[in-house]
Design a protein around this motif. Structure first.
Motif, PDB file in Angstrom:
ATOM      1  N   MET A   1       0.836  -1.207   0.000  1.00 50.76           N
ATOM      2  CA  MET A   1       0.000   0.000   0.000  1.00 50.76           C
ATOM      3  C   MET A   1       0.868   1.253   0.000  1.00 50.76           C
ATOM      4  O   MET A   1       1.826   1.374   0.758  1.00 50.76           O
ATOM      5  N   GLN A   2       0.561   2.182  -0.910  1.00 51.29           N
ATOM      6  CA  GLN A   2       1.277   3.439  -0.971  1.00 51.29           C
ATOM      7  C   GLN A   2       0.727   4.393   0.090  1.00 51.29           C
ATOM      8  O   GLN A   2      -0.475   4.649   0.138  1.00 51.29           O
ATOM      9  N   HIS A   3       1.597   4.900   0.946  1.00 52.36           N
ATOM     10  CA  HIS A   3       1.174   5.816   1.994  1.00 52.36           C
ATOM     11  C   HIS A   3       1.507   7.252   1.607  1.00 52.36           C
ATOM     12  O   HIS A   3       2.441   7.523   0.841  1.00 52.36           O
ATOM     13  N   LYS A   4       0.728   8.178   2.171  1.00 54.38           N
ATOM     14  CA  LYS A   4       0.974   9.604   1.952  1.00 54.38           C
ATOM     15  C   LYS A   4       0.673  10.346   3.241  1.00 54.38           C
ATOM     16  O   LYS A   4      -0.353  10.093   3.885  1.00 54.38           O
ATOM     17  N   LEU A   5       1.556  11.262   3.612  1.00 49.67           N
ATOM     18  CA  LEU A   5       1.395  12.058   4.825  1.00 49.67           C
ATOM     19  C   LEU A   5       0.929  13.456   4.467  1.00 49.67           C
ATOM     20  O   LEU A   5       1.548  14.151   3.655  1.00 49.67           O
ATOM     21  N   SER A   6      -0.172  13.874   5.081  1.00 49.60           N
ATOM     22  CA  SER A   6      -0.666  15.244   4.946  1.00 49.60           C
ATOM     23  C   SER A   6      -0.249  16.038   6.182  1.00 49.60           C
ATOM     24  O   SER A   6      -0.605  15.669   7.297  1.00 49.60           O
ATOM     25  N   ILE A   7       0.487  17.109   5.982  1.00 50.14           N
ATOM     26  CA  ILE A   7       0.964  17.952   7.075  1.00 50.14           C
ATOM     27  C   ILE A   7       0.135  19.228   7.070  1.00 50.14           C
ATOM     28  O   ILE A   7       0.178  20.007   6.111  1.00 50.14           O
ATOM     29  N   VAL A   8      -0.643  19.431   8.118  1.00 50.68           N
ATOM     30  CA  VAL A   8      -1.533  20.588   8.203  1.00 50.68           C
ATOM     31  C   VAL A   8      -0.913  21.616   9.144  1.00 50.68           C
ATOM     32  O   VAL A   8      -0.609  21.315  10.309  1.00 50.68           O
ATOM     33  N   ILE A   9      -0.739  22.843   8.648  1.00 53.97           N
ATOM     34  CA  ILE A   9      -0.059  23.899   9.407  1.00 53.97           C
ATOM     35  C   ILE A   9      -0.991  25.096   9.551  1.00 53.97           C
ATOM     36  O   ILE A   9      -1.238  25.823   8.579  1.00 53.97           O
ATOM     37  N   PRO A  10      -1.533  25.336  10.758  1.00 56.28           N
ATOM     38  CA  PRO A  10      -2.290  26.574  10.984  1.00 56.28           C
ATOM     39  C   PRO A  10      -1.314  27.736  11.176  1.00 56.28           C
ATOM     40  O   PRO A  10      -0.287  27.590  11.830  1.00 56.28           O
ATOM     41  N   VAL A  11      -1.640  28.884  10.602  1.00 58.91           N
ATOM     42  CA  VAL A  11      -0.740  30.041  10.660  1.00 58.91           C
ATOM     43  C   VAL A  11      -1.505  31.244  11.185  1.00 58.91           C
ATOM     44  O   VAL A  11      -2.572  31.592  10.667  1.00 58.91           O
ATOM     45  N   TYR A  12      -0.943  31.866  12.225  1.00 60.65           N
ATOM     46  CA  TYR A  12      -1.501  33.139  12.691  1.00 60.65           C
ATOM     47  C   TYR A  12      -0.368  34.009  13.218  1.00 60.65           C
ATOM     48  O   TYR A  12       0.254  33.708  14.238  1.00 60.65           O
ATOM     49  N   ASN A  13      -0.050  35.071  12.465  1.00 64.12           N
ATOM     50  CA  ASN A  13       0.991  36.029  12.854  1.00 64.12           C
ATOM     51  C   ASN A  13       2.330  35.348  13.120  1.00 64.12           C
ATOM     52  O   ASN A  13       2.943  35.542  14.170  1.00 64.12           O
ATOM     53  N   GLU A  14       2.798  34.583  12.139  1.00 68.30           N
ATOM     54  CA  GLU A  14       4.085  33.891  12.253  1.00 68.30           C
ATOM     55  C   GLU A  14       4.995  34.283  11.082  1.00 68.30           C
ATOM     56  O   GLU A  14       5.717  33.444  10.539  1.00 68.30           O
ATOM     57  N   VAL A  15       4.996  35.565  10.720  1.00 65.33           N
ATOM     58  CA  VAL A  15       5.780  35.981   9.568  1.00 65.33           C
ATOM     59  C   VAL A  15       7.268  35.727   9.768  1.00 65.33           C
ATOM     60  O   VAL A  15       8.007  35.460   8.807  1.00 65.33           O
ATOM     61  N   GLY A  16       7.740  35.778  11.018  1.00 63.26           N
ATOM     62  CA  GLY A  16       9.161  35.617  11.283  1.00 63.26           C
ATOM     63  C   GLY A  16       9.660  34.186  11.201  1.00 63.26           C
ATOM     64  O   GLY A  16      10.877  33.970  11.091  1.00 63.26           O
ATOM     65  N   THR A  17       8.769  33.212  11.255  1.00 65.76           N
ATOM     66  CA  THR A  17       9.189  31.808  11.280  1.00 65.76           C
ATOM     67  C   THR A  17       8.618  30.979  10.130  1.00 65.76           C
ATOM     68  O   THR A  17       9.045  29.843   9.925  1.00 65.76           O
ATOM     69  N   LEU A  18       7.670  31.526   9.389  1.00 69.18           N
ATOM     70  CA  LEU A  18       6.938  30.743   8.393  1.00 69.18           C
ATOM     71  C   LEU A  18       7.857  30.123   7.345  1.00 69.18           C
ATOM     72  O   LEU A  18       7.758  28.924   7.040  1.00 69.18           O
ATOM     73  N   GLU A  19       8.745  30.908   6.769  1.00 67.20           N
ATOM     74  CA  GLU A  19       9.613  30.380   5.711  1.00 67.20           C
ATOM     75  C   GLU A  19      10.522  29.275   6.234  1.00 67.20           C
ATOM     76  O   GLU A  19      10.736  28.256   5.554  1.00 67.20           O
ATOM     77  N   GLU A  20      11.059  29.445   7.447  1.00 68.31           N
ATOM     78  CA  GLU A  20      11.953  28.430   7.994  1.00 68.31           C
ATOM     79  C   GLU A  20      11.201  27.151   8.323  1.00 68.31           C
ATOM     80  O   GLU A  20      11.715  26.039   8.095  1.00 68.31           O
ATOM     81  N   VAL A  21       9.992  27.271   8.854  1.00 66.79           N
ATOM     82  CA  VAL A  21       9.189  26.078   9.115  1.00 66.79           C
ATOM     83  C   VAL A  21       8.946  25.310   7.822  1.00 66.79           C
ATOM     84  O   VAL A  21       9.111  24.079   7.766  1.00 66.79           O
TER      85      VAL A  21
END
Length: 232
Positions: free
Chosen positions: A1-21
């Motif tokens: 069986m082929q598996h796939k991971l969905s990564i869900v990221i809620p964002v609120y006022n994280e402009v300083g870390t968003l790109e690095e995450v």
């Protein structure tokens, strides 16, 4: 069986870390296909505009969705869950407190067929880098949750939760803010799901660095634990 991971990221006022995450999430090798789903919960610090720029780039591997009102983390997660395509869903915060290098350990018990959900515990090996006040509050809430659910968790409030998507999408979720953590735990207990924990890396922020959980959320969590375990 082929598996796939969905990564869900809620964002609120994280402009300083968003790109690095996003860089860290894209870089980690988990041995299976992965997708990244982000939900901006009406950020006002420039994160929303930055996310649109990232999404519009020709080679962007992400999908992003946008709230026109700030509803809260739980509401942002619900929006994200509606769009997952993987058979495993994992929650990632956008603030660099958690390390995506822990993904392989988080999903392995599900891939091995021994768990329906895996929680990444910050406290299995001690307090680590968590603030003392947050550590004490989390341990109390986790103990109270365990009393109500019958689980033996060490960190119910952890962000890192990997859950079979088929189970997650079958659970009606209602919490808009940080009540998501006790709610999903209580509803997994109701369904007699198998939960295990694995230790994860954690670097806790304080309120001066942008941490958004307050003592009011702790009081609300106790209410949610009772409500979702015995009523809703």
């Amino acid at each position: 069986m082929q598996h796939k991971l969905s990564i869900v990221i809620p964002v609120y006022n994280e402009v300083g870390t968003l790109e690095e995450v996003l860089r860290q999430v894209q870089a980690v090798d988990i041995g299976i296909e992965k997708e990244i789903v982000l939900v901006d919960d009406c950020s006002t610090d420039g994160a929303r505009e930055l996310l649109r720029e990232i999404e519009s780039s020709s080679d962007s591997p992400i999908r992003a969705f946008y709230h026109d009102v700030n509803y809260g983390k739980g509401a942002a997660l619900r929006t994200g869950f509606q769009h997952v395509e993987g058979d495993i869903t994992l929650i990632q915060d956008a603030d660099l407190e958690y390390n995506p290098q822990d993904y392989p350990e988080l999903i392995q018990p599900i891939l091995d067929g021994v768990a329906d959900a895996v929680y990444g515990s910050r406290f299995q090996t001690g307090r680590g880098h968590a603030l003392l006040s947050s550590y004490a509050a989390n341990r109390f809430l986790t103990a109270f949750s365990n009393l109500c659910t019958g689980f033996k968790l060490t960190d119910m409030e952890t962000c890192y939760k990997a859950i079979k998507s088929s189970i997650l999408l079958d659970i009606p979720l209602r919490s808009d803010r940080f009540g998501f953590e006790p709610e999903i735990t209580a509803k997994l207990a109701k369904r007699k799901c198998r939960i295990c924990e694995v230790p994860v890396t954690y670097r806790g922020r304080d309120y001066h660095e942008g941490k958004k959980v307050s003592w009011k959320d702790g009081i609300a969590a106790m209410y949610h634990i009772i409500r979702f375990r015995f009523k809703d």
